[in-house]
Write an enzyme that holds these catalytic residues in place. Structure first.
Site, PDB file in Angstrom:
ATOM      1  CD  GLU A  65      -3.225   0.325   0.193  1.00 55.40           C
ATOM      2  OE1 GLU A  65      -2.819   0.591  -0.622  1.00 55.40           O
ATOM      3  OE2 GLU A  65      -4.374  -0.567  -0.320  1.00 55.40           O
ATOM      4  CD  GLU A  72      -3.370   5.826  -5.343  1.00 56.61           C
ATOM      5  OE1 GLU A  72      -2.989   4.858  -6.130  1.00 56.61           O
ATOM      6  OE2 GLU A  72      -3.166   6.916  -5.094  1.00 56.61           O
TER       7      GLU A  72
HETATM    8  N1  LIG Z   1      -1.745  10.578 -15.785  1.00 54.97           N
HETATM    9  C1  LIG Z   1      -2.659   9.364 -15.973  1.00 54.97           C
HETATM   10  N2  LIG Z   1      -2.459   8.927 -16.928  1.00 54.97           N
HETATM   11  C2  LIG Z   1      -3.210   8.038 -17.496  1.00 54.97           C
HETATM   12  N3  LIG Z   1      -3.972   6.819 -16.750  1.00 54.97           N
HETATM   13  C3  LIG Z   1      -4.071   7.429 -15.689  1.00 54.97           C
HETATM   14  C4  LIG Z   1      -3.710   8.612 -14.584  1.00 54.97           C
HETATM   15  N4  LIG Z   1      -4.085   8.886 -13.394  1.00 54.97           N
HETATM   16  C5  LIG Z   1      -4.488   7.978 -13.379  1.00 54.97           C
HETATM   17  N5  LIG Z   1      -4.824   7.445 -14.378  1.00 54.97           N
HETATM   18  C6  LIG Z   1      -5.940   5.895 -14.179  1.00 54.97           C
HETATM   19  O1  LIG Z   1      -6.814   5.685 -13.365  1.00 54.97           O
HETATM   20  C7  LIG Z   1      -6.316   5.259 -12.286  1.00 54.97           C
HETATM   21  C8  LIG Z   1      -6.589   5.672 -11.183  1.00 54.97           C
HETATM   22  O2  LIG Z   1      -5.362   6.277 -10.606  1.00 54.97           O
HETATM   23  P1  LIG Z   1      -5.718   7.091  -9.560  1.00 54.97           P
HETATM   24  O3  LIG Z   1      -4.604   8.265  -9.357  1.00 54.97           O
HETATM   25  O4  LIG Z   1      -7.394   8.167  -9.380  1.00 54.97           O
HETATM   26  O5  LIG Z   1      -5.589   6.120  -8.326  1.00 54.97           O
HETATM   27  P2  LIG Z   1      -6.641   5.650  -7.302  1.00 54.97           P
HETATM   28  O6  LIG Z   1      -8.093   5.175  -7.758  1.00 54.97           O
HETATM   29  O7  LIG Z   1      -6.781   6.760  -6.517  1.00 54.97           O
HETATM   30  O8  LIG Z   1      -6.230   4.344  -6.760  1.00 54.97           O
HETATM   31  P3  LIG Z   1      -6.254   4.326  -4.970  1.00 54.97           P
HETATM   32  O9  LIG Z   1      -7.827   3.789  -4.666  1.00 54.97           O
HETATM   33  O10 LIG Z   1      -5.268   3.034  -4.440  1.00 54.97           O
HETATM   34  O11 LIG Z   1      -5.871   5.750  -4.085  1.00 54.97           O
HETATM   35  C9  LIG Z   1      -5.324   4.152 -12.575  1.00 54.97           C
HETATM   36  O12 LIG Z   1      -5.198   3.086 -11.695  1.00 54.97           O
HETATM   37  C10 LIG Z   1      -4.769   4.580 -13.997  1.00 54.97           C
HETATM   38  O13 LIG Z   1      -5.175   3.323 -14.439  1.00 54.97           O
END
Ligand SMILES: Nc1ncnc2c1ncn2[C@@H]1O[C@H](COP(=O)(O)OP(=O)(O)OP(=O)(O)O)[C@@H](O)[C@H]1O
Length: 121
Positions: A65, A72
């Protein structure tokens, strides 16, 4: 001097864990699951080897995690706009968490279900 440096490193590590705990819902959920698993370990009186396995899988999930959170944050900092590689890095890091969580779930079932079965049946 060296001791002071180590102390500062530990402070930064704890600060990092605290900040992930505050900002990442999944990290909080897994931390709470870990507390429940430890509680279940005490209640069901698991043995030393079982404790060792439980501690390792909990560490694995929380570590995954934290690394996922680091990936991220880094991607959001260096590549905030959409990019397929940025997305792939986040997906792979999320995959690491999923694998660790599935392994922990399987270990939890293997450790606790037979003990609960013995108690209730
Ligand atoms: N800059 C980017 N370019 C392309 N795709 C992206 C980008 N940022 C996020 N994604 C896509 O969106 C998904 C979710 O990204 P995000 O940063 O929102 O993570 P999250 O859902 O907040 O994850 P977590 O729940 O673990 O915090 C990623 O797994 C990726 O597939």
């Amino acid at each position: 001097m060296n001791d002071k440096k180590h102390g500062i490193g530990l402070f930064h590590a704890i600060k990092g864990i605290g900040s992930a705990f505050l900002s990442e819902r999944n990290f909080r959920i897994h931390s709470i699951a870990a507390v429940f698993a430890i509680g279940a370990g005490f209640l069901l009186r698991i043995n030393r080897l079982e404790w060792m396995i439980l501690v390792v899988v909990i560490g694995l999930v929380l570590q995954a995690e934290l690394l996922n959170t680091a990936a991220e944050k880094l991607i959001d900092y260096i590549k905030p706009e959409f990019h397929p590689v940025a997305g792939l890095v986040k997906d792979v890091a999320a995959g690491a968490v999923l694998i660790a969580a599935l392994a922990a779930f399987a270990i939890g079932l293997l450790l606790f279900v037979p003990k609960l079965y013995d108690i209730f049946f």
